[in-house]
Design a protein around this motif. Structure first.
Motif, mmCIF file in Angstrom:
data_model
loop_
_atom_site.group_PDB
_atom_site.id
_atom_site.type_symbol
_atom_site.label_atom_id
_atom_site.label_comp_id
_atom_site.label_asym_id
_atom_site.label_seq_id
_atom_site.Cartn_x
_atom_site.Cartn_y
_atom_site.Cartn_z
ATOM 1 N N GLU A 1 -8.739 18.476 10.125
ATOM 2 C CA GLU A 1 -8.760 19.028 8.852
ATOM 3 C C GLU A 1 -7.413 19.821 8.661
ATOM 4 N N LEU A 2 -6.838 20.482 9.571
ATOM 5 C CA LEU A 2 -5.446 21.520 9.664
ATOM 6 C C LEU A 2 -4.440 20.307 9.478
ATOM 7 N N GLU A 3 -4.536 19.199 10.605
ATOM 8 C CA GLU A 3 -3.588 18.202 10.583
ATOM 9 C C GLU A 3 -3.312 17.672 9.053
ATOM 10 N N ARG A 4 -4.392 17.200 8.673
ATOM 11 C CA ARG A 4 -4.597 16.584 7.229
ATOM 12 C C ARG A 4 -3.928 17.589 6.279
ATOM 13 N N ASP A 5 -4.164 18.955 6.259
ATOM 14 C CA ASP A 5 -3.627 19.568 5.255
ATOM 15 C C ASP A 5 -2.409 19.704 5.338
ATOM 16 N N TYR A 6 -1.802 19.828 6.509
ATOM 17 C CA TYR A 6 -0.268 19.883 6.663
ATOM 18 C C TYR A 6 0.602 18.636 6.233
ATOM 19 N N LEU A 7 -0.167 17.509 6.780
ATOM 20 C CA LEU A 7 0.562 16.279 6.370
ATOM 21 C C LEU A 7 0.436 16.088 4.837
ATOM 22 N N GLU A 8 -0.600 16.417 4.071
ATOM 23 C CA GLU A 8 -0.862 16.118 2.622
ATOM 24 C C GLU A 8 0.125 17.068 1.989
ATOM 25 N N ILE A 9 0.381 18.247 2.408
ATOM 26 C CA ILE A 9 1.686 19.116 1.787
ATOM 27 C C ILE A 9 2.776 18.776 1.901
ATOM 28 N N ASN A 10 3.205 17.500 2.867
ATOM 29 C CA ASN A 10 4.488 17.015 3.246
ATOM 30 C C ASN A 10 4.277 15.623 2.399
ATOM 31 N N GLY A 11 3.508 15.494 1.458
ATOM 32 C CA GLY A 11 3.482 14.247 0.732
ATOM 33 C C GLY A 11 2.812 12.838 1.395
#
Length: 229
Positions: A15-25
């Motif tokens: 979930e942490l990886e997902r959140d950072y990746l989604e923030i970056n588009g």
């Protein structure tokens, strides 16, 4: 949007990886088991895969191997295992990177961007190469419709270029005059197949050092012509 698959059994890390990746588009999908992760990975729906090594049911090594058998996309393997043998094995199976836990989410995003950029460049280079045919001293640039012999440009008519390109992109295959006429001049064209002979002769005069002893376009008596690779 670029789509990323995370295969990670620890939900909090995924979930942490997902959140950072989604923030970056990026668009992100998560799987927490090796078997479902492998099924998703083989679907061909993703541009990059972040793959944990220790997974239930199917481990990361096996998943990496099976992905590489079918797809050529970036695979970032992540693991808490620091032993060189695991890193060597992962990279040997086709992983593009091996990241040791714990790592910062910012580092992961940076590596994702770097590998996606690298793959885009490689794809662009392959596409560019596919627009060229190089055989010994002959270069056919399909994009610009130009022909070079030993570095010197030679002017071709439209049909001469089409005929040479067709033969060169289907090397070592014999095509009859009828087949070549139908392909280059059209199935509904009612022309004399001697047209093919004339065009072959003109092409040879332009690309062959000795047209009577061709090194590119060979005559197969009673059958037709073939381009010699």
């Amino acid at each position: 949007m670029t789509s990323i698959l995370i295969i990670e059994d620890e939900a909090s890390i995924a979930e942490l990886e997902r959140d950072y990746l989604e923030i970056n588009g990026y668009t992100v999908h998560m799987e927490h088991s090796g078997d479902t992760g492998l099924r998703e990975a083989l679907s061909g729906a993703y541009d990059l895969i972040i793959l944990d090594l220790m997974l239930p049911k199917v481990d990361g090594f096996e998943i990496c191997r099976k992905i590489r058998d079918e797809h050529n996309i970036p695979i970032l393997m992540v693991s808490a295992k620091k032993e060189d043998i695991d890193k060597i094995r992962g990279l040997g199976l086709g992983a593009d990177d091996y990241i040791i836990k714990p790592f910062s989410p910012g580092e992961l995003v940076a590596r994702v961007k770097a590998h996606l950029s690298r793959y885009e460049r490689l794809l662009g280079q392959r596409e560019a190469k596919s627009e060229e045919v190089r055989v010994r001293g002959l270069l056919i640039d399909k994009a610009s419709r130009r022909v070079y012999v030993n570095g010197n440009e030679v002017v071709f008519t439209t049909k001469e270029f089409d005929l040479l390109t067709f033969l060169a992109t289907n090397p070592n295959r014999v095509f009859s005059k009828e087949q070549l006429f139908e392909h280059i001049w059209g199935l509904d064209s009612m022309g004399d197949n001697a047209t093919v002979t004339v065009h072959i002769r003109k092409i040879r005069e332009k690309i062959e050092l000795h047209p009577s002893k061709p090194q590119y376009i060979d005559t197969v008596w009673g059958a037709g012509y073939r381009f010699i690779l």
